[in-house]
Write a protein that holds these residues in place. Structure first.
Motif, mmCIF file in Angstrom:
data_model
loop_
_atom_site.group_PDB
_atom_site.id
_atom_site.type_symbol
_atom_site.label_atom_id
_atom_site.label_comp_id
_atom_site.label_asym_id
_atom_site.label_seq_id
_atom_site.Cartn_x
_atom_site.Cartn_y
_atom_site.Cartn_z
ATOM 1 N N LEU A 18 -3.746 8.180 -9.418
ATOM 2 C CA LEU A 18 -3.871 7.742 -8.023
ATOM 3 C C LEU A 18 -3.004 8.604 -7.083
ATOM 4 O O LEU A 18 -2.348 9.545 -7.523
ATOM 5 C CB LEU A 18 -3.520 6.260 -7.907
ATOM 6 N N SER A 19 -2.991 8.214 -5.806
ATOM 7 C CA SER A 19 -2.446 9.133 -4.787
ATOM 8 C C SER A 19 -0.967 9.483 -4.965
ATOM 9 O O SER A 19 -0.603 10.666 -4.936
ATOM 10 C CB SER A 19 -2.676 8.542 -3.392
ATOM 11 N N ALA A 20 -0.112 8.494 -5.178
ATOM 12 C CA ALA A 20 1.331 8.789 -5.236
ATOM 13 C C ALA A 20 1.687 9.481 -6.554
ATOM 14 O O ALA A 20 2.408 10.483 -6.549
ATOM 15 C CB ALA A 20 2.130 7.503 -5.057
ATOM 16 N N ILE A 62 -3.861 15.728 -3.663
ATOM 17 C CA ILE A 62 -4.699 16.198 -4.767
ATOM 18 C C ILE A 62 -5.675 15.080 -5.161
ATOM 19 O O ILE A 62 -6.820 15.343 -5.551
ATOM 20 C CB ILE A 62 -3.856 16.688 -5.980
ATOM 21 N N TYR A 63 -5.228 13.853 -5.040
ATOM 22 C CA TYR A 63 -6.091 12.697 -5.314
ATOM 23 C C TYR A 63 -7.323 12.729 -4.389
ATOM 24 O O TYR A 63 -8.459 12.634 -4.847
ATOM 25 C CB TYR A 63 -5.275 11.425 -5.089
ATOM 26 N N GLY A 64 -7.064 12.890 -3.103
ATOM 27 C CA GLY A 64 -8.166 12.906 -2.141
ATOM 28 C C GLY A 64 -9.097 14.091 -2.361
ATOM 29 O O GLY A 64 -10.326 13.951 -2.324
ATOM 30 N N GLY A 85 -0.278 3.945 -6.440
ATOM 31 C CA GLY A 85 -0.961 4.395 -5.230
ATOM 32 C C GLY A 85 -0.152 4.085 -3.987
ATOM 33 O O GLY A 85 0.950 3.528 -4.052
ATOM 34 N N THR A 86 -0.730 4.450 -2.849
ATOM 35 C CA THR A 86 -0.071 4.254 -1.565
ATOM 36 C C THR A 86 -0.215 2.806 -1.087
ATOM 37 O O THR A 86 0.587 2.309 -0.312
ATOM 38 C CB THR A 86 -0.694 5.245 -0.554
ATOM 39 N N THR A 87 -1.259 2.136 -1.562
ATOM 40 C CA THR A 87 -1.507 0.762 -1.113
ATOM 41 C C THR A 87 -0.846 -0.282 -2.029
ATOM 42 O O THR A 87 -1.052 -1.478 -1.836
ATOM 43 C CB THR A 87 -3.029 0.488 -1.048
HETATM 44 C C1 LIG Z 1 -6.442 3.604 -2.014
HETATM 45 C C2 LIG Z 1 -6.486 3.898 -3.479
HETATM 46 O O1 LIG Z 1 -7.241 5.002 -3.766
HETATM 47 C C3 LIG Z 1 -5.242 3.755 -4.288
HETATM 48 N N1 LIG Z 1 -4.845 2.379 -4.282
HETATM 49 C C4 LIG Z 1 -4.103 4.593 -3.783
HETATM 50 O O2 LIG Z 1 -3.364 4.101 -2.964
HETATM 51 O O3 LIG Z 1 -3.945 5.707 -4.209
#
Ligand SMILES: C[C@@H](O)[C@H](N)C(=O)O
Ligand SMILES: NC(=O)c1ccc[n+]([C@@H]2O[C@H](COP(=O)([O-])OP(=O)(O)OC[C@H]3O[C@@H](n4cnc5c(N)ncnc54)[C@H](O)[C@@H]3O)[C@@H](O)[C@H]2O)c1
Length: 425
Positions: free
Chosen positions: A184-186, A246-248, A287-289
């Motif tokens: 995931l993103s972080a 890189i996730y995106g 992740g970021t969320t």
């Molecule tokens: C939003 C989602 O892709 C994931 N929960 C993240 O924050 O990386």
């Protein structure tokens, strides 16, 4: 899915193991250049060996028609791509697949990759209820807890191991593949080479195997597939996508590759862009969320929550039940209803401050402090604030059940009942 045959019709009668996309196109181009365009024969890819005779006759008839018509200035004859589809990756001649076919009334045989993360176990539970316990196989590279291991089929699968993945698909007669493995993103920003390998190289394995075996493939994308230059409030399905993680980047790549394989090879690719997902009985994977899950655990355990995003950071969010139901619904949607292959889905959108106020309605003693993590904040600031999911609602009837108030009540009830059960034992 129909395809103008002019791009495909020059396939030679060579052993299928020698056939490659590049080879076919090179031959086609050469013919076009030479102005011959004459058919020597047509490849019968492994999948078509099991097709019934009328289909074979159609292929031959269309091939003959094409041989008689000029190669260019193409009068477009169309036929279903799957009838002439071939494997995007060369395969050994002894591979014994392509013979599995399921009628519409059969249950799918589902493989979930990365199934021990926040979402996989819940999805397996939902799908097993619908299609039968043994028709849904969870897989991961981690060791499953007893509760997961004894609740249905589990198998080790590393998506970077192409042969092992293929063996699993073949031996278990898989027809649907839900591809959840990802960084995931972080955590992706903390280990870019690994994120690149899992999210991009791993995806290539998944796409090739799905295309070769005629699977229906679901790959989740994310709000993280957008970036600071995308419209953020709301973010439509189709707009600029220049993510800065890189996730995106890997998720935009997945969307585009999946759609490319759909149009090029007839792959039944389906993709939803999930918002941040909130669940009570599974932990988020870095992740970021994640803050929007942690607040509930901390509220109940300690009565104090330290938030790593600024109080006014607005992001789209969804309760897990809605997310998993959306996944099932899009997988079951009739193909003609899908005007696109990648859809935004949404349920609600809130800031940490708004979520804290809603939780405090139930737990007024909750204390929230802010200790901003610069990496996560920069990511969140580049993501959508609101998601426009009108196409999903229009095309296949997407509708969320949980808004913020229901989410908070459900999360607190679930976690409180778990705590009371522990205290009672
Ligand atoms: C939003 C989602 O892709 C994931 N929960 C993240 O924050 O990386
Ligand atoms: N959870 C969310 O908020 C959210 C939001 C948007 C999109 N998504 C997407 O949904 C999917 C599932 O998300 P999640 O939250 O369950 O993720 P997660 O991080 O909790 O789980 C991912 C799983 O992938 C596994 N994995 C890692 N490397 C692997 C490999 N080489 N082979 C096989 N498995 C491997 C991990 O062991 C882990 O169990 C991901 O693709 C994610 O991008 C999730």
């Amino acid at each position: 899915m129909r395809l103008g045959l002019c791009h495909w019709h020059i396939l030679e009668a060579v052993p299928y193991k020698r056939l490659s996309t590049r080879w076919a196109l090179q031959t086609h181009r050469k013919r076009v250049k030479q102005g011959t365009g004459k058919q020597q024969g047509i490849i019968i890819p492994p999948k078509t060996f099991c097709l019934k005779m009328p289909v074979m006759r159609t292929i031959t008839r269309v091939a003959k028609q094409m041989a008689q018509s000029p190669v260019c200035g193409c009068q477009i004859s169309v036929m279903p791509i799957r009838s002439i589809g071939f494997s995007p990756r060369q395969v050994p001649s002894d591979a014994s697949f392509h013979s599995v076919s399921f009628s519409e009334t059969d249950h799918p045989r589902v493989l979930i990759t990365g199934g021990l993360g926040q979402l996989g176990v819940g999805l397996a539970k939902l799908l097993r209820k619908r299609y039968g316990k043994n028709n849904v196989i969870l897989s991961d590279i981690r060791k499953p807890p007893d509760s997961v291991f004894y609740s249905g089929p589990f198998i080790y699968s590393d998506i970077l191991d192409y042969k092992n993945l293929r063996e699993i698909v073949v031996n278990n007669r898989i027809t649907w593949l839900i591809h959840y493995s990802a960084l995931l993103s972080a955590v992706g920003e903390a280990n870019v080479p690994l994120a690149r390998a899992v999210n991009i190289t791993g995806l290539h394995n998944i796409l090739d195997i799905a295309a070769e075996h005629g699977l229906r493939l679901f790959v989740p994308s994310t709000i993280g597939a957008f970036g600071p230059t995308s419209p953020r409030n709301p973010t439509p399905d189709l707009c600029v996508q220049r993510p800065r993680t890189i996730y995106g980047v890997s998720k935009v790549h997945a969307e585009l590759m999946g759609e490319y394989y759909h149009y090029r090879y007839g792959l039944d690719f389906r993709c939803l862009r999930y918002p941040g997902i909130i669940s009570a009985d599974s932990q988020p994977g870095g992740g970021t969320t994640d803050y929007a899950v942690q607040i509930f655990h901390d509220a109940i355990k300690t009565g104090r929550f330290m938030c790593n995003l600024k109080p006014d950071t607005r992001l789209p969010m969804m309760y897990i039940d809605d997310c998993l139901r959306a996944t099932l619904e899009v997988m079951e949607a009739p193909a003609p209803s899908l005007t696109m292959r990648t859809y935004n889905i949404n349920a609600m959108s809130f800031t940490p401050e708004e979520l804290a106020i809603e939780v405090q309605k139930h737990m007024p003693e909750l204390e929230v402090v802010y200790d901003v993590d610069a990496v996560r904040q920069a990511i969140a600031d580049s993501w959508p604030m609101n998601f426009d999911d009108s196409n999903a609602r229009k095309d296949w009837g997407w509708k969320h059940d949980f808004d913020m108030a229901e989410l908070v009540t459900t999360m607190l009830n679930y976690l409180n009942s778990g705590r009371l059960a522990i205290q009672a034992n």
